[in-house]
Design a protein around this motif. Structure first.
Motif, PDB file in Angstrom:
ATOM      1  N   HIS A  82      25.259  34.514  14.652  1.00  0.00           N
ATOM      2  CA  HIS A  82      25.652  33.831  15.885  1.00  0.00           C
ATOM      3  C   HIS A  82      26.840  34.528  16.540  1.00  0.00           C
ATOM      4  CE1 HIS A  82      28.284  31.101  18.114  1.00  0.00           C
ATOM      5  NE2 HIS A  82      27.155  30.782  18.707  1.00  0.00           N
ATOM      6  N   SER A  88      19.640  26.492  10.912  1.00  0.00           N
ATOM      7  CA  SER A  88      19.997  27.328  12.066  1.00  0.00           C
ATOM      8  C   SER A  88      21.478  27.126  12.354  1.00  0.00           C
ATOM      9  CB  SER A  88      19.177  26.918  13.299  1.00  0.00           C
ATOM     10  OG  SER A  88      19.554  25.613  13.730  1.00  0.00           O
ATOM     11  N   TYR A  89      22.030  28.004  13.175  1.00  0.00           N
ATOM     12  CA  TYR A  89      23.439  27.850  13.547  1.00  0.00           C
ATOM     13  C   TYR A  89      23.656  26.515  14.252  1.00  0.00           C
ATOM     14  CZ  TYR A  89      27.970  28.509  15.700  1.00  0.00           C
ATOM     15  OH  TYR A  89      29.273  28.325  16.082  1.00  0.00           O
ATOM     16  N   GLN A  90      22.744  26.163  15.142  1.00  0.00           N
ATOM     17  CA  GLN A  90      22.856  24.910  15.885  1.00  0.00           C
ATOM     18  C   GLN A  90      22.862  23.712  14.931  1.00  0.00           C
ATOM     19  OE1 GLN A  90      20.822  27.457  16.608  1.00  0.00           O
ATOM     20  NE2 GLN A  90      21.424  28.071  18.660  1.00  0.00           N
ATOM     21  N   VAL A  96      26.208  23.466  13.143  1.00  0.00           N
ATOM     22  CA  VAL A  96      27.247  22.873  14.006  1.00  0.00           C
ATOM     23  C   VAL A  96      27.075  21.370  14.077  1.00  0.00           C
ATOM     24  CG1 VAL A  96      28.145  22.730  16.372  1.00  0.00           C
ATOM     25  CG2 VAL A  96      27.649  24.967  15.358  1.00  0.00           C
ATOM     26  N   ARG A  97      25.831  20.916  14.284  1.00  0.00           N
ATOM     27  CA  ARG A  97      25.597  19.469  14.365  1.00  0.00           C
ATOM     28  C   ARG A  97      25.992  18.783  13.051  1.00  0.00           C
ATOM     29  NH1 ARG A  97      21.033  21.236  17.396  1.00  0.00           N
ATOM     30  NH2 ARG A  97      19.712  21.144  15.551  1.00  0.00           N
ATOM     31  N   GLN A 114      29.231  15.571  19.844  1.00  0.00           N
ATOM     32  CA  GLN A 114      29.506  16.606  20.834  1.00  0.00           C
ATOM     33  C   GLN A 114      31.000  16.687  21.146  1.00  0.00           C
ATOM     34  OE1 GLN A 114      26.958  16.387  24.260  1.00  0.00           O
ATOM     35  NE2 GLN A 114      28.222  17.755  25.463  1.00  0.00           N
ATOM     36  N   GLU A 140      26.502  26.982  25.160  1.00  0.00           N
ATOM     37  CA  GLU A 140      26.247  26.744  23.742  1.00  0.00           C
ATOM     38  C   GLU A 140      26.350  25.247  23.417  1.00  0.00           C
ATOM     39  OE1 GLU A 140      27.827  29.587  20.573  1.00  0.00           O
ATOM     40  OE2 GLU A 140      29.303  27.964  20.570  1.00  0.00           O
ATOM     41  N   GLU A 197      23.270  23.538  24.639  1.00  0.00           N
ATOM     42  CA  GLU A 197      22.109  23.917  23.836  1.00  0.00           C
ATOM     43  C   GLU A 197      22.119  23.217  22.471  1.00  0.00           C
ATOM     44  OE1 GLU A 197      20.670  27.781  21.305  1.00  0.00           O
ATOM     45  OE2 GLU A 197      21.660  28.184  23.223  1.00  0.00           O
ATOM     46  N   ILE A 198      23.271  23.180  21.844  1.00  0.00           N
ATOM     47  CA  ILE A 198      23.375  22.606  20.490  1.00  0.00           C
ATOM     48  C   ILE A 198      23.147  21.095  20.490  1.00  0.00           C
ATOM     49  CG2 ILE A 198      24.996  22.121  18.596  1.00  0.00           C
ATOM     50  CD1 ILE A 198      26.190  24.933  19.130  1.00  0.00           C
ATOM     51  N   SER A 225      21.800  19.184  23.097  1.00  0.00           N
ATOM     52  CA  SER A 225      20.812  18.646  24.045  1.00  0.00           C
ATOM     53  C   SER A 225      19.725  17.828  23.329  1.00  0.00           C
ATOM     54  CB  SER A 225      20.167  19.766  24.850  1.00  0.00           C
ATOM     55  OG  SER A 225      19.435  20.636  23.991  1.00  0.00           O
ATOM     56  N   SER A 226      19.427  18.186  22.091  1.00  0.00           N
ATOM     57  CA  SER A 226      18.366  17.474  21.363  1.00  0.00           C
ATOM     58  C   SER A 226      18.819  16.140  20.771  1.00  0.00           C
ATOM     59  CB  SER A 226      17.826  18.375  20.239  1.00  0.00           C
ATOM     60  OG  SER A 226      18.864  18.635  19.305  1.00  0.00           O
TER      61      SER A 226
END
Length: 195
Positions: A12, A123-125, A128-129, A136, A186, A189-190, A192-193
């Motif tokens: 990343h 994944s990186y995302q 982070v989560r 957020q 970023e 993106e991270i 949004s889900s």
């Protein structure tokens, strides 16, 4: 600590640095007419070689301190202690005022990396989560801390750098502006889900 996490984080950081380099270093453009004038074509390739060298140097320099912070975070996890970024900052042999700003930047990064190295995700995302508990606002707080630490470090370093190179202020502004834009993208993106 999961070694896969480290690989995801490094990947990343390299991608982020590559995108940021696109904001900072101007890639020479090849025009169709240049092909018909050989000596102009030679200048293009010289500019392109210079661009590639600058880009490589930028990517290496961008990642250097982050790698030190990551290694310290990793060692601290292995030894069951908090990261000690003061020693790393002291080894840089900077002026006292700059050393403090550098240590602050390293501390922000090492804290972030510690969270990510201990997180769970494919994944990186996802890391982070997991690290920021899906909040957020907590990740945004980190982004703001990082931006402030980077900006303060840049401000402290700028007077020394101006003696060595032209356009330092403009380059620093490009880096800060590009970093802010990429981090906002970023963030969206991270998270949004999750909404």
């Amino acid at each position: 600590m999961n070694m896969d996490n480290k690989e995801l984080i490094i990947d990343h950081e390299k991608k982020f640095a590559s995108k940021l380099a696109g904001h900072v270093i101007v890639k020479p453009k090849l025009s169709a007419w240049m092909i018909f004038i050989p000596f102009i074509f030679i200048f293009y390739f010289q500019d392109f070689s210079k661009y590639k060298k600058q880009r490589k140097e930028f990517l290496g320099n961008w990642f250097l301190s982050r790698k030190k912070a990551m290694n310290e975070a990793e060692e601290a996890i292995d030894e069951g202690r908090k990261p000690n970024t003061q020693d790393i900052a002291d080894q840089a042999n900077l002026k006292a005022k700059v050393t403090g700003k550098y240590e602050r930047f390293l501390k922000v990064m090492a804290t972030h990396y510690t969270l990510l190295l201990n997180a769970k995700g494919e994944s990186y995302q996802a890391l982070v989560r997991s690290a920021y508990r899906g909040r957020q606002g907590e990740f945004l707080f980190f982004i703001n801390q990082l931006a402030e630490a980077e900006n303060q470090l840049n401000k402290a370093l700028a007077p020394q750098l101006k003696k060595e190179a032209d356009g330092v202020s403009a380059t620093i502004k490009k880096i800060e502006k590009g970093s802010a834009k990429l981090r906002q993208e970023e963030l969206k993106e991270i998270f949004s889900s999750i909404i």
